[in-house]
Design a protein around this motif. Sequence first.
Motif, PDB file in Angstrom:
ATOM      1  N   UNK A 238      -4.717   8.497  11.619  1.00 16.52           N
ATOM      2  CA  UNK A 238      -3.292   8.730  11.877  1.00 16.52           C
ATOM      3  C   UNK A 238      -2.979   8.458  13.334  1.00 16.52           C
TER       4      UNK A 238
ATOM      5  N   UNK B 154      -2.918   4.757  13.966  1.00 16.06           N
ATOM      6  CA  UNK B 154      -1.686   4.122  13.519  1.00 16.06           C
ATOM      7  C   UNK B 154      -0.542   4.444  14.457  1.00 16.06           C
TER       8      UNK B 154
ATOM      9  N   UNK C 222       0.688  -0.578  -3.881  1.00 17.47           N
ATOM     10  CA  UNK C 222       1.516   0.500  -4.399  1.00 17.47           C
ATOM     11  C   UNK C 222       0.635   1.692  -4.741  1.00 17.47           C
ATOM     12  N   UNK C 223       1.304   2.752  -5.057  1.00 18.70           N
ATOM     13  CA  UNK C 223       0.574   3.980  -5.342  1.00 18.70           C
ATOM     14  C   UNK C 223      -0.236   3.831  -6.622  1.00 18.70           C
ATOM     15  N   UNK C 224       0.386   3.293  -7.627  1.00 24.05           N
ATOM     16  CA  UNK C 224      -0.323   3.166  -8.889  1.00 24.05           C
ATOM     17  C   UNK C 224      -1.486   2.220  -8.750  1.00 24.05           C
TER      18      UNK C 224
ATOM     19  N   UNK D 189      -4.207   4.030  -6.979  1.00 23.24           N
ATOM     20  CA  UNK D 189      -4.852   5.067  -7.788  1.00 23.24           C
ATOM     21  C   UNK D 189      -5.697   4.471  -8.903  1.00 23.24           C
TER      22      UNK D 189
ATOM     23  N   UNK E 281      -2.227   1.618   8.976  1.00 20.33           N
ATOM     24  CA  UNK E 281      -1.532   2.474   8.031  1.00 20.33           C
ATOM     25  C   UNK E 281      -2.185   2.411   6.660  1.00 20.33           C
ATOM     26  N   UNK E 282      -2.591   1.251   6.294  1.00 22.19           N
ATOM     27  CA  UNK E 282      -3.296   1.101   5.019  1.00 22.19           C
ATOM     28  C   UNK E 282      -4.556   1.942   5.009  1.00 22.19           C
TER      29      UNK E 282
ATOM     30  N   UNK F 155      -5.254   4.502   6.691  1.00 21.34           N
ATOM     31  CA  UNK F 155      -4.931   5.935   6.649  1.00 21.34           C
ATOM     32  C   UNK F 155      -4.572   6.371   5.243  1.00 21.34           C
ATOM     33  N   UNK F 156      -3.724   5.608   4.567  1.00 21.15           N
ATOM     34  CA  UNK F 156      -3.280   6.000   3.233  1.00 21.15           C
ATOM     35  C   UNK F 156      -4.438   5.956   2.245  1.00 21.15           C
ATOM     36  N   UNK F 157      -5.270   4.933   2.359  1.00 16.70           N
ATOM     37  CA  UNK F 157      -6.401   4.833   1.439  1.00 16.70           C
ATOM     38  C   UNK F 157      -7.358   5.985   1.634  1.00 16.70           C
TER      39      UNK F 157
ATOM     40  N   UNK G 213      -6.560   8.918   2.642  1.00 14.95           N
ATOM     41  CA  UNK G 213      -5.947  10.119   2.066  1.00 14.95           C
ATOM     42  C   UNK G 213      -6.103  10.149   0.558  1.00 14.95           C
ATOM     43  N   UNK G 214      -5.916   9.038  -0.045  1.00 17.95           N
ATOM     44  CA  UNK G 214      -6.080   8.985  -1.491  1.00 17.95           C
ATOM     45  C   UNK G 214      -7.503   9.331  -1.866  1.00 17.95           C
TER      46      UNK G 214
ATOM     47  N   UNK H  65      -8.026  13.146  -1.407  1.00 20.47           N
ATOM     48  CA  UNK H  65      -7.416  13.979  -2.439  1.00 20.47           C
ATOM     49  C   UNK H  65      -8.064  13.749  -3.800  1.00 20.47           C
TER      50      UNK H  65
ATOM     51  N   UNK I 290      -3.479  18.636  -0.113  1.00 23.46           N
ATOM     52  CA  UNK I 290      -3.171  17.648  -1.127  1.00 23.46           C
ATOM     53  C   UNK I 290      -2.175  18.208  -2.144  1.00 23.46           C
TER      54      UNK I 290
END
Lengths: 598, 212
Positions: free
Chosen positions: B52, B55, B93-95, B98, B193-194, B196-198, B200-201, B204, B212
């Motif tokens: 974070x 980023x 995307x989120x889906x 995931x 940013x990617x 970071x988001x990955x 986090x996924x 969680x 989460x």
Amino acid sequence: MVLLTPYPTQSPASMAKGSVLLWRRTYGRLTPILLLLLLSGRPEGTSVGPPGKPRLISCRSPEKETFTCQWEPGSSGGLATQHALYYHTENSEKVFECPDYETAGENSCFFNKTYTSIWVSYNITVVARNALGNSCSDSIDVDVMNIVQPHHPENVTVTLEDGDNPYLQVKWEKPHRVDTRSGWVTLSYELCVKREKDNKSELHFAGQQKHFRIFRPIPGEVYVVKVRCKPDHGYWSEWSSPAFMKVPDYIPREKSMWILMAVFTSFILLILAWALVLKKSSVKHFFLPPVPGPKIKGFDSHLLKKGKSEEIFSVLISQGFPPTSDGEDLLVEYLEVSEGLQQDPAPTALPEAQEQQRDRSPAPIADSGQGSSVHHTLQVKSGEESGTRSVKQTPAFSGPLVTSSSSSQAPKPDGKANTISSSSSSSRPSCVQGTLYVAEVLIEGLPPATEQDRQVTPAGVSPCNSPVDSDYTQDESGLSGNRGTAQRPDVSPSAFKPTEYVEVQNVNQEDRLILRPKAKEDIGDLWQVGLRGQEYSKVSELINNHLLLLERGSTSAGPSYGATEGPVEGRAQQQPAKPTLQQGLNGYVDTGSMLAPY
Amino acid sequence: MFRKLKGPVIFLLMFLDVQVIVGSTPICVHGHTGCQTLSLADLFDRVIQHSARVHGLSSDLHSEYEQYFLPSKNKISKINRNCHTSYILTPNGKENAQRLAGEDLTGVILKLLLAWRDPLSQFHRSMAQHEDFTSFSGNKALEMSDMMHLLGMISNSVRGLISNEALGPQASSSEARPMNDQQLLYCFRRDSNKIQIYLKILKCRIAPEQGC
């Protein structure tokens, strides 16, 4: 744009002709009016034309899965304009039109999940189109990751938690469409707390938690709480609808406890102060013990304060300084009164002797030295032939020398009773205190018996006082000089009481002897003492008025005679010269009398 | 402003490395003797925090660059947005994210990290030499060089962790297209940013205890 036709064109149809005619008529009149209106309504001065340039306001994504773009239309150009949004993604030239114009409202374009790609840059343009032309807006590049602005948090609740430390508990929920559970979006929250009476509001950052505590709420206040949220890299949401909380009026427990304690302490202090005031003097004595003042007998500090020195000193003096002590320097004197056995011219010569004695009596030597003796003579004159009573008085050995002259009273026709008086002339000095006299009064009239038959009755002696009757009197009932006992002179020897002694207790201020009767045991002791330690002389008879016949008397020993020449007083100096005489005597010899008076 | 890059790159290294040296005792996940154990959730949290920060720094860099060097807006819109990491297939995307398996997602992260080692060092070098950057002090240049060095070391160590198949084709340094600084910063901002988001996924999904 309006097309004006000054003249109606010829139409084949008669109907068309008619309508055209009608059209022409209405518009013919209205046209200038319309023109005027149009011209007045457009201050720009432009006429109808292509639409104005629209402006893209913003594109926002509430949950990073969809996004919406909004634009502001420009001038319509007088005609109906349509707007269209076109976009293309990066690296691709293919242009797509907005898939959804309605969902998000007017002048907006909604991109649903299908059409949304994250980390892809969108180039968005809005075109306004009307009949005369179109107008394009400025393009913007949008990456969904940067335009996230969630909705405000939901279900904001405020509750009051009671207890020792009351606090306000604020709870809320995340905006309903944001997915934080999978970690796709991470939200941080912020509170705005405001008291209704106060205009200031406090901002509290709450992090990622969905609850918050406000400690120490002010009682009676109304709290207004709002919450908003923000993703990691995005925009703050709108404030949620405020939640109100009224804090009830109450005094916190700890405050009331302090008040109670303060009241209690003050109460105790009051009681202590009251007790202190009551016992002021004792407390003062405890802390500041008083300085002892001078303890002088007879010293009166008040007199000192008055400042009269004469009174003070007189007070000090008159207390009898030097102090007298009772019982010290006891002078035991035994006064013997013996009955005369022979006829002697003594009675007649008595007054002379007395006078002589009186004359010759020097100033009585009074001293307090030890070993001096006191002479006393007591003579009883008896006018009767039965006998004379002579009162012999022998002073104790350790008494001061006191001389006294005795005066006899006029013989009474009744010789039975005689008052023995021993008077002290005024010329005589004051009595020395501490002398004890014991007078033995021998009653005359007895048959010439042995000395054992002699009965003595105690007689009080007051050598110092002239009228001594008060101290002792021998009334006709008996020869008793002391208060206590009154012995009735009885002729019969057996009737004679045994010898009783008086003890001179004190000489009071009027030169009076204060006598008290001595107990028999004491007397016996005295006798013994007197015999052993002290020698007493017993005057057996008086010869020629100036000669005392002393006899040493003892309980066991018989009388022995010795003669002493000269008056007692005069003998004073000669006494030491005749020790043998005294020693030979078996009677009472007062060695003290033998000593020279000092 | 390039000083800020030092921190993020070091953090990048950190979450590449499984073993993080803290103080005197290293931290192990599996509880080996002599190590200080951290829970997986804690480890993930640390890494996510670092990413974070990376980023954030990259965003600041990018905006400062645009402000300082490119005041005209028109230029921005016409820049080619092709990043050198475009060949890496990343879920958009989120889906999509995931749907990816954990291993795959981790591979993607690693690829991204590796892909940025060289461009960053390149950027650091160019920053020192470029005449426009003479206003920056020598210290910042030094920090950047340290950062690059660390990044190189970790990329070598990470190469052993995953199989070559998972890594896929890599662009060698010689084939790297020259990017201008602005584009580089833009791409780095996105990729950080990617990452970071990955992460986090992943967190969680693997250790959903907190946050989460």
